[in-house]
Motif scaffolding. Structure first.
Motif, PDB file in Angstrom:
ATOM      1  N   GLU A   1     -29.192  38.801  -2.240  1.00 40.10           N
ATOM      2  CA  GLU A   1     -28.839  40.127  -1.737  1.00 40.10           C
ATOM      3  C   GLU A   1     -27.755  40.781  -2.608  1.00 40.10           C
ATOM      4  OE1 GLU A   1     -29.183  39.918   2.429  1.00 40.10           O
ATOM      5  OE2 GLU A   1     -30.141  41.888   2.319  1.00 40.10           O
ATOM      6  N   ALA A   2     -26.815  39.975  -3.086  1.00 36.72           N
ATOM      7  CA  ALA A   2     -25.728  40.508  -3.920  1.00 36.72           C
ATOM      8  C   ALA A   2     -26.250  41.002  -5.271  1.00 36.72           C
ATOM      9  CB  ALA A   2     -24.664  39.428  -4.127  1.00 36.72           C
ATOM     10  N   ALA A   3     -27.444  40.553  -5.668  1.00 34.36           N
ATOM     11  CA  ALA A   3     -27.992  40.946  -6.971  1.00 34.36           C
ATOM     12  C   ALA A   3     -28.834  42.225  -6.882  1.00 34.36           C
ATOM     13  CB  ALA A   3     -28.837  39.813  -7.536  1.00 34.36           C
ATOM     14  N   ILE A   4     -29.086  42.678  -5.647  1.00 34.02           N
ATOM     15  CA  ILE A   4     -29.943  43.856  -5.453  1.00 34.02           C
ATOM     16  C   ILE A   4     -29.155  45.149  -5.692  1.00 34.02           C
ATOM     17  CG2 ILE A   4     -31.290  45.141  -3.722  1.00 34.02           C
ATOM     18  CD1 ILE A   4     -32.011  42.419  -2.449  1.00 34.02           C
ATOM     19  N   THR A   5     -29.752  46.067  -6.453  1.00 25.99           N
ATOM     20  CA  THR A   5     -29.150  47.396  -6.656  1.00 25.99           C
ATOM     21  C   THR A   5     -30.199  48.428  -6.228  1.00 25.99           C
ATOM     22  OG1 THR A   5     -30.043  47.836  -8.865  1.00 25.99           O
ATOM     23  CG2 THR A   5     -28.027  46.496  -8.755  1.00 25.99           C
ATOM     24  N   GLU A   6     -29.886  49.718  -6.366  1.00 23.60           N
ATOM     25  CA  GLU A   6     -30.877  50.744  -5.989  1.00 23.60           C
ATOM     26  C   GLU A   6     -32.055  50.762  -6.968  1.00 23.60           C
ATOM     27  OE1 GLU A   6     -27.738  52.916  -8.380  1.00 23.60           O
ATOM     28  OE2 GLU A   6     -27.800  51.297  -6.915  1.00 23.60           O
ATOM     29  N   LYS A   7     -31.906  50.057  -8.121  1.00 26.01           N
ATOM     30  CA  LYS A   7     -33.001  50.025  -9.117  1.00 26.01           C
ATOM     31  C   LYS A   7     -33.924  48.820  -8.932  1.00 26.01           C
ATOM     32  CE  LYS A   7     -30.557  52.462 -12.768  1.00 26.01           C
ATOM     33  NZ  LYS A   7     -29.537  52.221 -13.788  1.00 26.01           N
ATOM     34  N   THR A   8     -33.537  47.874  -8.074  1.00 24.17           N
ATOM     35  CA  THR A   8     -34.345  46.663  -7.905  1.00 24.17           C
ATOM     36  C   THR A   8     -35.707  47.009  -7.295  1.00 24.17           C
ATOM     37  OG1 THR A   8     -32.286  45.494  -7.467  1.00 24.17           O
ATOM     38  CG2 THR A   8     -34.322  44.319  -6.985  1.00 24.17           C
ATOM     39  N   LYS A   9     -36.777  46.448  -7.895  1.00 25.70           N
ATOM     40  CA  LYS A   9     -38.131  46.685  -7.376  1.00 25.70           C
ATOM     41  C   LYS A   9     -38.848  45.379  -7.025  1.00 25.70           C
ATOM     42  CE  LYS A   9     -38.033  51.036  -7.460  1.00 25.70           C
ATOM     43  NZ  LYS A   9     -37.810  51.769  -8.686  1.00 25.70           N
ATOM     44  N   VAL A  10     -38.502  44.320  -7.720  1.00 28.81           N
ATOM     45  CA  VAL A  10     -39.264  43.075  -7.581  1.00 28.81           C
ATOM     46  C   VAL A  10     -38.318  41.872  -7.571  1.00 28.81           C
ATOM     47  CG1 VAL A  10     -40.933  41.548  -8.754  1.00 28.81           C
ATOM     48  CG2 VAL A  10     -41.305  44.023  -8.774  1.00 28.81           C
ATOM     49  N   ILE A  11     -38.666  40.886  -6.740  1.00 31.46           N
ATOM     50  CA  ILE A  11     -38.036  39.566  -6.830  1.00 31.46           C
ATOM     51  C   ILE A  11     -39.119  38.622  -7.344  1.00 31.46           C
ATOM     52  CG2 ILE A  11     -36.992  37.628  -5.575  1.00 31.46           C
ATOM     53  CD1 ILE A  11     -36.119  39.706  -3.426  1.00 31.46           C
ATOM     54  N   CYS A  12     -38.837  37.931  -8.448  1.00 26.65           N
ATOM     55  CA  CYS A  12     -39.794  36.946  -8.951  1.00 26.65           C
ATOM     56  C   CYS A  12     -39.192  35.561  -8.782  1.00 26.65           C
ATOM     57  CB  CYS A  12     -40.133  37.206 -10.415  1.00 26.65           C
ATOM     58  SG  CYS A  12     -41.354  36.021 -11.041  1.00 26.65           S
ATOM     59  N   VAL A  13     -39.797  34.772  -7.923  1.00 26.93           N
ATOM     60  CA  VAL A  13     -39.312  33.408  -7.698  1.00 26.93           C
ATOM     61  C   VAL A  13     -40.135  32.441  -8.546  1.00 26.93           C
ATOM     62  CG1 VAL A  13     -38.616  33.932  -5.333  1.00 26.93           C
ATOM     63  CG2 VAL A  13     -40.877  32.945  -5.760  1.00 26.93           C
ATOM     64  N   MET A  14     -39.563  31.289  -8.828  1.00 25.13           N
ATOM     65  CA  MET A  14     -40.311  30.251  -9.548  1.00 25.13           C
ATOM     66  C   MET A  14     -40.128  28.953  -8.765  1.00 25.13           C
ATOM     67  SD  MET A  14     -40.316  27.511 -11.765  1.00 25.13           S
ATOM     68  CE  MET A  14     -39.032  27.368 -12.981  1.00 25.13           C
ATOM     69  N   HIS A  15     -41.239  28.342  -8.381  1.00 22.14           N
ATOM     70  CA  HIS A  15     -41.192  27.106  -7.590  1.00 22.14           C
ATOM     71  C   HIS A  15     -41.072  25.920  -8.546  1.00 22.14           C
ATOM     72  CE1 HIS A  15     -42.332  29.576  -4.167  1.00 22.14           C
ATOM     73  NE2 HIS A  15     -43.472  29.915  -4.751  1.00 22.14           N
ATOM     74  N   TYR A  16     -39.840  25.516  -8.823  1.00 18.27           N
ATOM     75  CA  TYR A  16     -39.606  24.475  -9.830  1.00 18.27           C
ATOM     76  C   TYR A  16     -40.167  23.129  -9.375  1.00 18.27           C
ATOM     77  CZ  TYR A  16     -37.250  21.772 -13.447  1.00 18.27           C
ATOM     78  OH  TYR A  16     -36.974  20.951 -14.516  1.00 18.27           O
ATOM     79  N   ALA A  17     -40.853  22.472 -10.296  1.00 17.02           N
ATOM     80  CA  ALA A  17     -41.414  21.136 -10.053  1.00 17.02           C
ATOM     81  C   ALA A  17     -42.409  21.137  -8.889  1.00 17.02           C
ATOM     82  CB  ALA A  17     -40.301  20.106  -9.801  1.00 17.02           C
ATOM     83  N   GLY A  18     -42.943  22.315  -8.566  1.00 18.27           N
ATOM     84  CA  GLY A  18     -43.898  22.404  -7.462  1.00 18.27           C
ATOM     85  C   GLY A  18     -43.249  22.290  -6.089  1.00 18.27           C
ATOM     86  N   VAL A  19     -41.935  22.475  -6.032  1.00 17.90           N
ATOM     87  CA  VAL A  19     -41.204  22.444  -4.753  1.00 17.90           C
ATOM     88  C   VAL A  19     -40.847  23.890  -4.401  1.00 17.90           C
ATOM     89  CG1 VAL A  19     -39.148  21.586  -3.555  1.00 17.90           C
ATOM     90  CG2 VAL A  19     -40.298  20.151  -5.269  1.00 17.90           C
ATOM     91  N   ALA A  20     -41.219  24.303  -3.205  1.00 23.99           N
ATOM     92  CA  ALA A  20     -41.127  25.721  -2.843  1.00 23.99           C
ATOM     93  C   ALA A  20     -39.695  26.233  -2.732  1.00 23.99           C
ATOM     94  CB  ALA A  20     -41.832  25.943  -1.508  1.00 23.99           C
TER      95      ALA A  20
END
Ligand SMILES: *Cc1c(COP(=O)(O)O)cnc(C)c1O
Length: 376
Positions: free
Chosen positions: A113-132
């Motif tokens: 949430e602290a990283a969100i600005t008015e320009k944020t459009k997308v959150i891209c997550v990466m499931h490392y090692a196949g762990v959600a």
């Protein structure tokens, strides 16, 4: 030498590739591609799956379908592969790297949430090692701020979060079938589309900007150039190769999970003594044994253990250099907040040999070498 990775093969790949050739259909979207689509959709409960030429091209499709414009911001972890980032660079978006959790090495949902600005459009997550990642929290934040969620599930094929297949939880999911992943077609991947409104734009994007897919289904009587597109569909030869492995997906998964558990059991005493740390699998996650890693005290100890393993004939590998510290990461992005865990934890992590068919006797050699390093 005990290899770090061996590409999976099950033995029926050539038969299916020969069938594809005999069908006189080796270009994209042939019979094997359709079979792979149907299997992935049914098995994972996915609304729509399209095979792509790589995990990277699936990420590129997702980034383009998000409709990003130059100046828009995308939040992603810094501890990931270059493809997660470079797909969004293609759209002119600015990368905002957020810190990871030390337990799973995944994006820390409490810092999003602290990283969100008015320009944020997308959150891209990466499931490392196949762990959600902690998807419920991440989706709730995304909804509250009107953001799209892309899952880089390149390593997460056959993993679940609260019973849902990784890749089917956000707006888009991206799989990789590169030969270093659990299921392989040499080079390849898939885009999972979880909102049917994107089905047609995705087909057009994948087929050089044309509505050829609609034409092939007999829904239009000629096909034409509709919008921007590229060529993201793999040859049916590669799909035939993948089909052989999807057919045996449970067997491959069980074999990997057994090897993972064998490492876990054998290395637990060292973890209990506080010499090493083992991977953490949160209660809501079922993983796919994509990787087995241990964590050492620091970079220096990891370097020493890597050399010690090599002397014993074992190839072990560190993983990502955080993207925000790389030349392109500095050019295209910035780190949001403080890097508490990304650099520190990435320097402690060491991946052990892990692949389908890994010999338990070889695992014993790996474990004995680690134990001897600690004087056990
Ligand atoms: C492997 C991987 C990719 C890229 O997949 P390719 O099929 O090699 O293009 C992207 N992201 C992550 C996290 C990966 O592990």
């Amino acid at each position: 030498m005990i290899s770090f990775n061996l590409p999976p093969t099950v033995g029926t790949e050539l038969d299916y590739m020969r069938q594809a050739i005999e069908n006189h259909k080796v270009c994209g979207d042939g019979a094997f591609t359709k079979q792979c689509h149907a299997w992935l959709e049914e098995r994972f409960g996915a609304q729509k799956v399209l095979l792509t030429t790589s995990g990277t091209s699936a990420l590129e499709m997702a980034a383009l379908l998000c409709g990003l414009a130059p100046g828009d911001e995308v939040i992603l972890p810094s501890y990931t592969f270059s493809s997660t980032a470079t797909a969004f660079v293609l759209t002119g978006a600015k990368l905002v790297f957020a810190d990871i959790r030390p337990d799973t090495m995944n994006l820390d949902e409490t810092k999003l949430e602290a990283a969100i600005t008015e320009k944020t459009k997308v959150i891209c997550v990466m499931h490392y090692a196949g762990v959600a990642c902690e998807m419920d929290t991440i989706l709730a934040i995304a909804r509250r701020h009107g953001l799209l969620v892309v899952e880089d599930a390149a390593q997460g094929v056959m993993s679940t979060y609260k019973g849902r297949a990784l890749g089917t939880i956000g707006d888009f999911g991206c799989y990789s079938f590169h030969e270093t992943k659990n299921y392989s077609m040499g080079e390849g991947g898939a885009l999972v589309i979880n909102n049917a409104a994107y089905n047609e734009p995705a087909e057009i994007l994948r087929e050089k900007g044309t509505n050829r897919s609609k034409f092939l289904r007999g829904q239009v009587d000629k096909y034409t150039w509709i919008s921007y597109g590229s060529s993201y569909l793999p040859s049916d030869l590669n799909a035939a190769f993948l089909w052989a492995q999807l057919e045996r997906a449970d067997e491959i998964n069980e074999n990997r999970l057994a090897a993972w558990q064998r490492y876990w059991d054998a290395l637990s005493p060292l973890a209990e003594e506080g010499k090493i740390a083992l991977p953490v699998i949160p209660a809501d996650c079922v993983h796919n044994a994509h990787m087995f890693y241990i964590k050492l005290r620091d970079l220096e100890e990891r370097t020493a253990l890597t050399a010690h393993l090599r002397e014993d004939g074992v190839l072990a590998c560190f993983h990502y250099i955080p993207l925000h510290s790389a030349p392109a990461g500095r050019q295209y992005g910035r780190f949001a907040g403080e890097d508490v865990y990304t650099t520190r934890e990435s320097e402690r992590l060491l991946r052990l040999p892990m692949y389908y068919g890994l010999d338990p006797a070889d695992q014993d050699v790996v474990v004995a070498s680690i134990r001897s390093f600690f004087g056990r």
